[in-house]
Write an enzyme that holds these catalytic residues in place. Structure first.
Site, PDB file in Angstrom:
ATOM      1  N   GLU A   1      -7.287  -7.898  49.628  1.00 46.41           N
ATOM      2  CA  GLU A   1      -8.012  -8.610  48.583  1.00 46.41           C
ATOM      3  C   GLU A   1      -9.523  -8.381  48.595  1.00 46.41           C
ATOM      4  O   GLU A   1     -10.304  -9.300  48.813  1.00 46.41           O
ATOM      5  CB  GLU A   1      -7.679 -10.104  48.667  1.00 46.41           C
ATOM      6  CG  GLU A   1      -6.190 -10.303  48.433  1.00 46.41           C
ATOM      7  CD  GLU A   1      -5.758 -11.749  48.375  1.00 46.41           C
ATOM      8  OE1 GLU A   1      -6.234 -12.536  49.201  1.00 46.41           O
ATOM      9  OE2 GLU A   1      -4.946 -12.088  47.507  1.00 46.41           O
TER      10      GLU A   1
ATOM     11  N   GLU B   1       3.152  -9.202  50.032  1.00 44.60           N
ATOM     12  CA  GLU B   1       3.333 -10.631  50.305  1.00 44.60           C
ATOM     13  C   GLU B   1       4.313 -11.186  49.272  1.00 44.60           C
ATOM     14  O   GLU B   1       4.221 -10.865  48.091  1.00 44.60           O
ATOM     15  CB  GLU B   1       2.007 -11.401  50.200  1.00 44.60           C
ATOM     16  CG  GLU B   1       1.013 -11.015  51.278  1.00 44.60           C
ATOM     17  CD  GLU B   1      -0.326 -11.755  51.172  1.00 44.60           C
ATOM     18  OE1 GLU B   1      -0.368 -12.869  50.608  1.00 44.60           O
ATOM     19  OE2 GLU B   1      -1.330 -11.195  51.645  1.00 44.60           O
TER      20      GLU B   1
END
Ligand code: GAL
Length: 991
Positions: free
Chosen positions: A423, A501
């Site tokens: 991220e 994820e």
């Protein structure tokens, strides 16, 4: 006081070239242990007088290295009692995406807690004077001095820093200054606790003249020939010769020499390591060589020529007392638990773990996606303006991080992929980072999930897609992301996919694990994924026993605060498995057992290993009682293959009546490093009518006979089947002489964290309270007694709302008790409502009962032993179970709905001074029993607030909605919701 090196954008200063971390026989002095420590609230005023040899540090505190100072007891320099910083804004702080400092790079606040560490240590005779000082992890920025000489400074909390040093025989003094906030903070904005300190080992490594500077093991496996090719590149301090010996392969090579020999490849399920040595005249390094080839062919990720499928978890390093300081036993425990639950892959979210963990992964067998310590999430608050991966000034610093990871970990066969960052937005810098990896190692794919162009990534990846979105990706039909060029879009469609994820395991959940597996199974493009996440990051609370753990929100008044989002693991913080882990074990089974006619079929989905290590057994049970058991002569199946054998012929006479279940299990024959022999790797259950045995009668055996006191109807109520009902409400008041009250129609559950969605998205719980499900009121319309039956018609609604449920409870006296049929109809504008745009949903459709506190024990026949929900049930078996009522609950650290037992056939309740009670679903009910109501559970902010209400509250439900993983993931799939449709269900109450 000096240059603000902690605010400098740039690589480390003074450190030596990064290199592989490997066990060596050169003398090593561990500098772990008790150090002297003083903590200053700011960087100002921390002079350099502490560097002198003879500083009187007697007044300083003692601190353990490795540790995080915020988790230790601190004795203030000014005197006073030792205090813990936990729960304090100077202590451990938790943020999810937000930076804990102003987003103003390269600056950090003046309030920058700074720890000065001092250690006087003795260098033994014969150690030599040239050495390497190695820090394996210091959070977040440090400067080091040895004997008063400045060595350098660095950031990169979870990365090593090494210095060439000259030591003197006898006493030496090492000083390290550590800053909590630094330029590194901008690059380490992972969703985790901020925990400063020297938290990994510090070592002094002797460097004799012919010390090995670095080595790179190239161990390829050619699946076409079965040959392993080995070459070890070596650099030696004085340029002298180095040799590589692998006795098992009869290899004796020069550095840089290549040899090919037949080998067994390395894989997670067959982690074959060849032990060897790399020696110069002065030093020997131990090699653990695993031959394997990771490649991408035709859009599929392959290991050793076969598709590589990750059944993975995201693992942060966490210990409830020591934070990210983990001992070896804890790492081994993590791996044992993973292997025992069929987890075969780890994404090291979001930084390289302690190197010992990777050595253990090599040995035990886990595929590892090694992720660099890089996350610039905080820049999202500036619309990604100034994001380091897009600002050339930062590139050398970022590249150095990647190089430190790749050099350190390049020799681990378990590491099959490099992940550049988590991220961190998009940026041209990723091209530079990719190049910096390739300049060291071209043998592993490179991954970066967040740049929608995927230009610098060898795999396509996303987080938390819905099942539908994943299905589209599997088929290669995913929608095109905004702003992506034709070329990038076309290239991405050729890439294999990995789900970095999914399945957010926060609180009670996740659901749908099996659904994801079924989609992975169907599409070769999908190389599996990594559940979020392995373990709750909670800290012990010795001050509040029963509270379980401290989470971010427990730091009083601290903002920003990620609150409870740090508690989202498959393990509770103390490493007790949450119920979800049983579901993971089932979903990730590498061997599938199915029944085909009279045969048992075994499908081997392991990567490499055949199933000769497994034995297959079967048992036959009727209503939970064992009828027969047998061992099956199942032939071994090759990886990717199938084998079958005939099921034994059972005595079908004996199997008649009741519910007869066949359970097959594949268990390990021998002890493995991670589980003793007999460990169940896979299992399946089949109800015997499927096998065309005589159908079992629908009803279970009647309860033991007991005398029922019959009483006539009178002023105190209506008597029916030995029970007493209230005249006005029509509700049951007494059964078998005990005050058993109910039913109340129940549409509510204590919201789970997944029910609350994220940031207002998918917040089903908000809908429930908005429409009053937590404050239902009831009005009995009619109570009609006709002979041996009683009909009670009721309307249930909530203040202010026009919607309601009309329901009829039809009671009938039967042998030994009562039969109740509930019929419900949703009336009024339930969906969509005129005043809200959203559809109304209800989490539960069922009945609630109040029982006396004397009931303590429950036995049941149905799914178990743990809690189950409609989207989290495949990991449980149908059988007969018993538990204390108080043990049915799962003590989630955040109080929320839990403990449901789905698809229950019957339950028997007993206790002191209360009549035994038996309840049968006709055929199936969801059951919850506990000593508080759902509303009390919903209101409790901590486990300590949960009080015994003085009653047992029993829910006998037609259904409850699934768990999902909407706390970060997609909305709960439609098929796991409770439809607002007419429903009918029957139960029997026998006393
Ligand atoms: C992801 C992130 C993880 C964690 C998770 C939610 O976006 O990569 O670090 O924050 O969400 O728990």
């Amino acid at each position: 006081m000096n240059d603000a090196y902690w605010e400098r954008i740039g690589p480390s200063v003074g450190t030596r070239r990064p290199r592989a971390d490997a066990p060596s026989d050169a003398p090593r002095l561990s500098l772990n242990g008790d150090w002297r420590f003083r903590l200053s609230p700011t960087t100002a005023g921390t002079g350099e007088e502490f560097l002198a040899d003879d500083v009187d540090d007697a007044q300083w505190d003692a601190i353990a290295v490795p540790s995080h100072w915020v988790l230790e007891e601190i004795t203030p320099l000014a005197g006073g009692p030792a205090r813990s910083l936990r729960g304090d804004a100077e202590g451990p702080l938790y943020t999810n995406t937000a930076l804990p400092i102003p987003l103003d790079p390269p600056r950090v606040p003046h309030e920058n807690p700074t720890g000065d560490y001092r250690l006087a240590f003795d260098v033994p005779e014969g150690f030599g004077t040239h050495a390497v000082l190695r820090f394996r992890g210091v959070d977040s920025c440090a400067k080091a001095w040895l004997n008063g000489h400045e060595l350098g400074h660095w950031t990169g909390s979870r990365l090593p820093a090494e210095f060439d040093v000259t030591v003197r025989p006898g006493r030496n003094v090492l000083c390290v200054r550590v800053h909590r906030w630094s330029i590194g903070t901008y690059l380490e904005d992972q969703d985790q606790w901020w925990l400063p300190g020297i938290f990994r080992d510090v070592d002094l490594l002797a460097r004799p003249a012919a010390a090995i500077d670095d080595h790179h093991v190239h161990a390829d496996f050619d699946p076409a020939t079965g040959l392993g090719t080995l070459r070890v590149d070596v650099s030696v301090g004085d340029g002298s010769a180095a040799r590589i010996a692998v006795p098992e392969l009869s290899l004796d090579l020069d550095a840089g020499e290549t040899a090919s020999v037949p080998v067994h490849p390395w894989s997670a399920d067959a982690p074959r390591l060849y032990r060897g040595t790399l020696s110069t005249r002065d030093e020997t390094i131990e090699l653990a060589i695993g031959f394997r080839r990771i490649e991408i062919a035709d859009g599929v990720l392959l290991a050793n020529g076969r598709p590589l499928r990750f059944r993975g978890v995201n693992r942060h390093e966490h210990h409830p007392r020591t934070g990210r300081t983990l001992d070896r036993a804890t790492m081994v425990r993590d791996i044992e638990l993973m292997k025992q639950h069929n987890i075969d892959a780890v994404r090291t979210s979001h930084y390289p773990p302690h190197p010992e963990f990777l050595s253990l992964c090599d040995e035990y067998g886990l595929w590892v996606v090694d992720e660099c310590d890089l996350e610039t999430h905080g820049f999202i608050y500036a619309g990604w303006q100034g994001n380091p991966p897009d600002e050339p000034e930062w590139y050398p610093m970022l590249a150095e991080r990647l190089e430190r990871m790749v050099h350190r970990d390049k020799n681990h066969p378990s590491v099959v992929m490099w992940s550049m960052a988590n991220e961190s937005g998009a940026g041209r810098g990723f091209e530079v980072l990719r190049e910096s990896i390739l300049s060291i190692d071209g043998s592993r794919p490179i991954l970066y999930e967040r740049d929608p162009s995927y230009r610098d990534s060898d795999l396509y990846a996303v987080m938390y897609p819905s099942l539908e979105a994943l299905e589209l990706i599997g088929r290669g039909d995913e929608p095109r992301p905004d702003g992506v060029s034709d070329d990038d879009d076309a290239r991405r469609r050729t890439l294999p996919f990995v789900l970095v994820e999914y399945a957010h395991a926060m609180g009670n959940g996740p659901g749908s694990l099996q659904d994801y597996e079924r989609i992975f199974d169907a599409h070769p493009r999908l190389s599996g994924g990594f559940i979020w996440e392995w373990i709750d990051h909670g800290f012990d609370r010795p001050d509040l026993p029963g509270e379980r753990v401290m989470h971010g929100g427990d730091v009083d008044g601290y903002r920003p605060n990620g609150g409870r989002y740090c508690l989202d693991g498959l393990l509770f913080a103390d490493r007790t498995p949450s119920p979800a882990l049983a579901e993971v074990a089932k979903a990730f089974e590498p061997v599938r057992l199915t029944i085909d006619g009279g045969d048992l079929v075994l499908r081997n989905q392991r990567h490499a290993r055949d199933t000769a290590d497994l034995r297959v057994t079967c048992t036959l049970d009727r209503d939970g009682e064992r009828l027969a058991q047998a061992e099956l002569p199942m032939p071994a199946a090759l990886a990717g293959g199938e084998s079958r054998c005939a099921l034994p012929t059972f005595d079908t006479e004996a199997a008649q009546g009741g519910e007869v279940w066949l359970t097959v299990e594949a268990r390990t024959r021998d002890d493995a490093p991670w589980a003793a022999a007999g460990h169940v790797v896979a299992w399946a259950q089949h109800r015997m009518p499927d096998l065309e045995l005589p159908a079992a009668p629908a009803r279970a055996a009647p309860p033991p006979a007991r005398t029922v006191t019959r009483r006539p109807s009178g002023d105190d109520g209506i008597a029916l089947g030995g029970a007493l009902f209230d005249r006005d409400s029509g509700r049951l008041l007494e059964l078998g002489g005990a005050p058993v009250e109910g039913p109340w129609l129940d549409l509510f559950r204590a919201p789970t964290e997944n029910d609350r969605g994220q940031g207002g998205r998918n917040d089903l719980a908000a809908v429930w309270t908005a429409v009053g499900l937590d404050r239902l009121v009831h009005r009995t319309e009619r109570v009609t007694l006709t002979g041996e039956s009683l009909e009670v018609v009721t309307r249930t609604g909530a203040a202010a709302h026009p919607h309601r449920v009309e329901h009829t409870a039809s009671w009938r006296a039967i042998d030994g008790g009562l039969e109740l049929t509930m019929r419900v109809e949703f009336k009024g504008p339930w969906s969509p409502t005129p005043h809200r745009a959203r559809d109304i949903v209800v989490p539960r459709l069922g009945s609630r009962w109040r029982l006396p506190a004397g009931y303590t024990r429950v036995e049941w026949f149905g799914h178990g032993p743990g809690e189950t929900y409609v989207d989290s049930i495949e990991g449980s078996r149908v059988g007969r179970y018993a538990a204390d009522i108080d043990d049915l609950a799962v003590p989630y650290p955040t109080p929320q709905e839990n403990g449901n037992r789905s698809r229950t056939r019957w339950l028997a309740l007993e206790g002191l001074g209360v009549p035994a009670l038996r309840i049968e679903g006709a055929p199936l009910i969801d059951v919850t029993a506990r000593r508080h109501t759902s509303e009390q559970l919903a209101d409790a902010r901590s486990p300590l607030e949960l009080r015994d209400s003085g009653h047992v509250w029993l829910n006998l439900d037609q259904r409850q909605q699934g768990l999902g993983s909407a706390s970060v993931g997609p909305a709960l799939p439609e098929q796991y919701r409770v439809p607002l449709e007419p429903a009918e269900w029957t139960i029997r109450l026998l006393a």
